[in-house]
Scaffold this motif. Structure first.
Motif, short mmCIF file in Angstrom:
data_model
loop_
_atom_site.label_atom_id
_atom_site.label_comp_id
_atom_site.label_asym_id
_atom_site.label_seq_id
_atom_site.Cartn_x
_atom_site.Cartn_y
_atom_site.Cartn_z
N GLN A 56 67.17 65.16 40.60
CA GLN A 56 67.75 63.99 39.93
C GLN A 56 67.75 62.77 40.85
O GLN A 56 67.82 61.64 40.38
N THR A 57 67.67 63.00 42.16
CA THR A 57 67.63 61.88 43.11
C THR A 57 66.22 61.33 43.30
O THR A 57 66.05 60.31 43.95
N TRP A 58 65.24 62.03 42.76
CA TRP A 58 63.83 61.62 42.96
C TRP A 58 63.47 60.53 41.97
O TRP A 58 64.03 60.49 40.88
N PRO A 59 62.58 59.63 42.26
CA PRO A 59 61.71 59.62 43.42
C PRO A 59 62.35 59.03 44.68
O PRO A 59 61.90 59.29 45.78
N GLU A 60 63.41 58.25 44.53
CA GLU A 60 64.01 57.59 45.71
C GLU A 60 64.51 58.59 46.74
O GLU A 60 64.31 58.40 47.95
N GLY A 61 65.14 59.66 46.30
CA GLY A 61 65.65 60.66 47.25
C GLY A 61 64.54 61.30 48.06
O GLY A 61 64.67 61.50 49.27
N PHE A 62 63.42 61.59 47.41
CA PHE A 62 62.30 62.20 48.15
C PHE A 62 61.63 61.15 49.04
O PHE A 62 61.19 61.47 50.15
N ARG A 63 61.60 59.92 48.60
CA ARG A 63 61.07 58.83 49.44
C ARG A 63 61.88 58.74 50.73
O ARG A 63 61.32 58.60 51.82
#
Length: 140
Positions: free
Chosen positions: A121-128
């Motif tokens: 749920q945090t992606w794409p920013e979390g994975f970035r």
């Protein structure tokens, strides 16, 4: 250009490794505990390439007891109450009833799916952000 490819592959692998470790740690907090065997059966295969440029990782529970792990994971009607040490009774109903997915106190269903869903749920920013932490400064 080849150097960028190597660094990107390394960063992807490192970012996925941290994501897998976080998911696995949260899953271990949510897995139902009666005898402790299910929690102890967690198995992690950290990122590796499969068939070219696909990076894969796996978290599983159960080993030889995979059918038991699947029932515990999927059945939302099972009772997963906390039991005091020395008072655990395999197969016996004790406590107040079923628990909700994500319960860290008693454990419960969806103990692996719930933390995975929370992560993505945090992606794409979390994975970035994981990629940046892994050395891909160009994403800043």
């Amino acid at each position: 250009m080849n150097r960028l490819s190597i660094d990107a592959d390394r960063a992807m692998s490192m970012a996925l490794t941290t994501a897998i470790a976080d998911i696995a740690g949260k899953a271990d907090e949510m897995v139902p505990v009666d005898t402790g065997q299910l929690r102890a059966s967690q198995h992690i295969e950290y990122p590796g390439t499969s068939g070219g440029r696909t990076i894969e990782a796996t978290i599983s529970y159960g080993g030889p007891s995979a059918p038991y792990a699947l029932v515990q994971h999927e059945n939302k009607d099972l009772w997963h109450p906390p039991k005091p040490t020395g008072k655990r009774q395999v197969g016996g109903r004790q406590g107040k009833g079923p628990t909700e997915p994500g319960d860290k106190t008693s454990g419960g269903p969806k103990y692996l799916e719930y933390p995975f869903d929370q992560e993505v749920q945090t992606w794409p920013e979390g994975f970035r952000q994981r990629l940046i932490a892994a050395g891909m400064a160009m994403l800043r």
